[in-house]
Write a protein that holds these residues in place. Structure first.
Motif, mmCIF file in Angstrom:
data_model
loop_
_atom_site.group_PDB
_atom_site.id
_atom_site.type_symbol
_atom_site.label_atom_id
_atom_site.label_comp_id
_atom_site.label_asym_id
_atom_site.label_seq_id
_atom_site.Cartn_x
_atom_site.Cartn_y
_atom_site.Cartn_z
ATOM 1 N N LEU A 59 24.400 -80.283 46.856
ATOM 2 C CA LEU A 59 23.237 -81.103 47.561
ATOM 3 C C LEU A 59 23.902 -82.383 48.288
ATOM 4 O O LEU A 59 23.343 -82.518 49.637
ATOM 5 N N LEU A 60 24.799 -82.761 48.049
ATOM 6 C CA LEU A 60 25.676 -83.842 48.617
ATOM 7 C C LEU A 60 26.231 -83.068 50.103
ATOM 8 O O LEU A 60 26.100 -83.861 51.175
ATOM 9 N N ALA A 61 26.808 -81.933 49.930
ATOM 10 C CA ALA A 61 27.111 -81.288 51.300
ATOM 11 C C ALA A 61 25.798 -80.960 52.212
ATOM 12 O O ALA A 61 26.011 -81.177 53.412
ATOM 13 N N TYR A 62 24.964 -80.609 51.438
ATOM 14 C CA TYR A 62 23.753 -80.185 52.380
ATOM 15 C C TYR A 62 23.165 -81.686 52.989
ATOM 16 O O TYR A 62 22.874 -81.847 54.253
ATOM 17 N N GLY B 156 25.937 -75.723 55.829
ATOM 18 C CA GLY B 156 25.475 -76.629 54.638
ATOM 19 C C GLY B 156 24.336 -76.021 54.074
ATOM 20 O O GLY B 156 24.107 -75.973 52.794
ATOM 21 N N VAL B 157 23.289 -75.429 54.710
ATOM 22 C CA VAL B 157 22.075 -74.802 54.390
ATOM 23 C C VAL B 157 22.524 -73.765 53.314
ATOM 24 O O VAL B 157 21.945 -73.642 52.000
ATOM 25 N N ALA B 158 23.392 -72.623 53.523
ATOM 26 C CA ALA B 158 23.995 -71.654 53.055
ATOM 27 C C ALA B 158 24.357 -72.063 51.667
ATOM 28 O O ALA B 158 24.176 -71.491 50.608
ATOM 29 N N HIS C 111 29.305 -62.915 48.068
ATOM 30 C CA HIS C 111 29.987 -63.228 49.406
ATOM 31 C C HIS C 111 28.953 -63.898 50.244
ATOM 32 O O HIS C 111 29.365 -64.157 51.517
ATOM 33 N N TYR C 112 27.876 -64.318 49.891
ATOM 34 C CA TYR C 112 26.842 -64.917 50.576
ATOM 35 C C TYR C 112 27.442 -66.142 51.556
ATOM 36 O O TYR C 112 27.365 -66.411 52.665
ATOM 37 N N THR C 113 28.125 -66.958 50.709
ATOM 38 C CA THR C 113 28.563 -68.328 51.525
ATOM 39 C C THR C 113 29.713 -68.131 52.488
ATOM 40 O O THR C 113 30.015 -68.645 53.253
ATOM 41 N N ASP C 114 30.728 -66.734 51.832
ATOM 42 C CA ASP C 114 31.802 -66.624 52.560
ATOM 43 C C ASP C 114 31.340 -66.005 54.166
ATOM 44 O O ASP C 114 31.919 -66.385 55.087
ATOM 45 N N MET C 115 30.350 -65.301 54.061
ATOM 46 C CA MET C 115 29.713 -64.583 55.280
ATOM 47 C C MET C 115 29.275 -65.762 56.290
ATOM 48 O O MET C 115 29.077 -65.900 57.430
ATOM 49 N N ALA C 116 28.650 -66.931 55.529
ATOM 50 C CA ALA C 116 27.962 -67.980 56.215
ATOM 51 C C ALA C 116 29.063 -68.699 56.961
ATOM 52 O O ALA C 116 28.839 -69.211 58.109
ATOM 53 N N LEU C 117 30.178 -68.805 56.080
ATOM 54 C CA LEU C 117 31.383 -69.327 56.965
ATOM 55 C C LEU C 117 31.766 -68.971 58.120
ATOM 56 O O LEU C 117 32.221 -69.293 59.068
ATOM 57 N N ILE C 118 31.908 -67.381 57.862
ATOM 58 C CA ILE C 118 32.305 -66.482 59.127
ATOM 59 C C ILE C 118 31.145 -66.765 60.242
ATOM 60 O O ILE C 118 31.753 -67.120 61.534
ATOM 61 N N ASN C 119 30.095 -66.459 59.947
ATOM 62 C CA ASN C 119 28.899 -66.825 61.160
ATOM 63 C C ASN C 119 29.071 -68.042 61.695
ATOM 64 O O ASN C 119 29.074 -68.313 62.852
ATOM 65 N N SER C 120 29.513 -69.231 60.890
ATOM 66 C CA SER C 120 29.381 -70.475 61.588
ATOM 67 C C SER C 120 30.658 -70.584 62.623
ATOM 68 O O SER C 120 30.396 -71.120 63.433
ATOM 69 N N ILE D 21 31.836 -80.067 49.612
ATOM 70 C CA ILE D 21 32.222 -80.924 50.678
ATOM 71 C C ILE D 21 33.472 -80.476 51.326
ATOM 72 O O ILE D 21 33.684 -80.756 52.730
ATOM 73 N N GLY D 22 34.413 -79.882 50.682
ATOM 74 C CA GLY D 22 35.686 -79.415 51.066
ATOM 75 C C GLY D 22 35.775 -78.372 52.303
ATOM 76 O O GLY D 22 36.065 -78.431 53.242
ATOM 77 N N VAL D 23 34.842 -77.446 52.057
ATOM 78 C CA VAL D 23 34.355 -76.412 52.720
ATOM 79 C C VAL D 23 34.065 -76.911 54.162
ATOM 80 O O VAL D 23 34.068 -76.586 55.390
ATOM 81 N N ILE D 24 33.081 -77.692 53.982
ATOM 82 C CA ILE D 24 32.138 -78.436 55.072
ATOM 83 C C ILE D 24 33.103 -79.006 56.194
ATOM 84 O O ILE D 24 33.169 -79.119 57.234
ATOM 85 N N LEU D 25 34.046 -79.777 55.294
ATOM 86 C CA LEU D 25 34.994 -80.853 56.135
ATOM 87 C C LEU D 25 36.297 -79.838 56.962
ATOM 88 O O LEU D 25 36.208 -79.847 58.053
#
Ligand SMILES: *[C@@H]1O[C@H](CO)[C@@H](O)[C@H](O)[C@H]1NC(C)=O
Length: 347
Positions: free
Chosen positions: A107-110, A152-154, A174-183, A318-322
């Motif tokens: 939630l904090l990341a979002y 963040g949404v993912a 792998h949902y968030t991994d792929m969101a990272l690649i998309n991003s 948070i780490g992934v976002i940063l």
């Protein structure tokens, strides 16, 4: 008596509006210009007046947010929401234990990306009239911020909103991994479009770079809306999740259609053109999204944290976002240098 008074008031308001939208075009930041007075690539479809000087100083840009220009409300419709989301985060800080409770970290990341993306957009809208180069860099920033937002949404969707049917599938893992690649890919793709001549391909690529991450992120939510199991169909968040799509569709429609200014070019230059309405819709959609995430987070706590909570390190949120923010900054820096070299060559 009452009726005629009402008419009088309405008439005065309409006249006021008329004056406001045709106001003397000199403000705090200097004069504003008609569309034919500024270089062609600054032109906006169906916007006739209210253009700022294409080589404004930074100080002029800041003053212009208090003037009546075509960008003034583009600034405020994202600047104020950014503070609003910060204020919500402050409120949540009192009721949740962000410091120690790993259940709150997604939630904090979002919340963080909700504050960042309108702020970046407001900044971009303020300073995009400093020069051609600045204009491109402002767009890069805007794209980068949107790409962070989709990530963040993912993370929040994966943490709190995922349908239980999908949680232990390949897609779920792998949902968030792929969101990272998309991003990352979408930041690169949308920046790259600024080097392309106007064409259908450019339009498709630019739109796709925004639409694709959004559609991808929404898959688990769509699944929940259409194929939910009996227990999840009853979650309080269902309706708000659905309403969020209405705002998103409306935002996309306004963006693409250039309504209402298409119907009456010049009438909505300062107040009410499609980009402002697009901002408002996107913020309303984000508010719904946040509410739905908060509902899910609260309602599903027991169920989610008992089956091994996946976000027990700060790194995974948070780490992934940063990190992706850092990567996006590098991408933007790369494209900015590339542009600068191109501009030099043509001088
Ligand atoms: C407003 O004017 C600026 C130039 O001052 C232009 O770059 C921008 O595209 C315009 N925006 C809208 C929404 O009309």
């Amino acid at each position: 008596m009452c009726v005629s008074l009402t008419f009088l008031i309405i008439q005065l308001l309409l006249e006021g509006w008329e004056k406001l939208t045709r106001m003397a075009p000199v403000g705090l930041s200097g004069p504003t210009y008609k569309v034919h007075q500024v270089p062609e690539h600054f032109h906006e479809h169906f916007i006739i007046s209210g253009y700022r000087h294409p080589k404004s100083t930074p100080f002029q840009c800041i003053l212009s947010v208090f003037d009546a220009t075509n960008e003034t409300l583009n600034f405020w419709t994202h600047f104020l929401p950014s503070w609003y989301f910060l204020w919500i985060l402050r409120d949540l800080w009192d009721t949740l234990d962000f410091k120690h409770d790993s259940y709150t970290w997604p939630l904090l990341a979002y919340m963080f990306v909700c504050i960042i993306f309108p702020l970046a957009s407001a900044t971009a809208h303020t300073f995009n009239t400093m020069s051609d180069l600045a204009r491109h860099i402002c767009f890069f920033m805007d794209y980068g911020a949107l790409s962070i937002f989709s990530l963040g949404v993912a993370i929040a969707y994966r943490a709190y909103c995922f349908p239980s049917d999908l949680r232990n599938t390949w897609f779920g893992h792998h949902y968030t991994d792929m969101a990272l690649i998309n991003s990352v890919i979408c930041t690169i793709a949308s920046c790259q479009t600024r080097f392309m001549p106007p064409s259908t391909l450019r339009k498709v690529m630019r739109l796709g770079a925004f639409a694709w991450p959004y559609c991808y992120d929404s898959i688990p939510i769509l699944y929940r809306l259409f194929l939910c199991n009996p227990h999840e169909c009853l979650l309080q968040s269902q309706f708000i999740h659905a309403r969020q799509f209405v705002f998103a569709l409306l935002a996309a429609f306004l963006y693409a259609s250039h309504l209402p200014e298409r119907l009456n070019p010049g009438r909505f230059d300062i107040i009410g053109h499609s980009h402002q309405l697009f901002h408002v819709c996107s913020i309303l959609g984000t508010m719904d999204q946040m509410q739905a995430i908060l509902y899910d987070m609260k309602a599903r706590r027991a169920e989610l944290s008992e089956s091994s909570w996946e976000y027990s390190s700060v790194w995974s949120t948070i780490g992934v976002i940063l990190s992706v923010m850092a990567v996006n900054s590098l991408i933007i820096a790369f494209f900015s240098v590339k542009l600068k070299l191109i501009f030099k060559k043509f001088k």
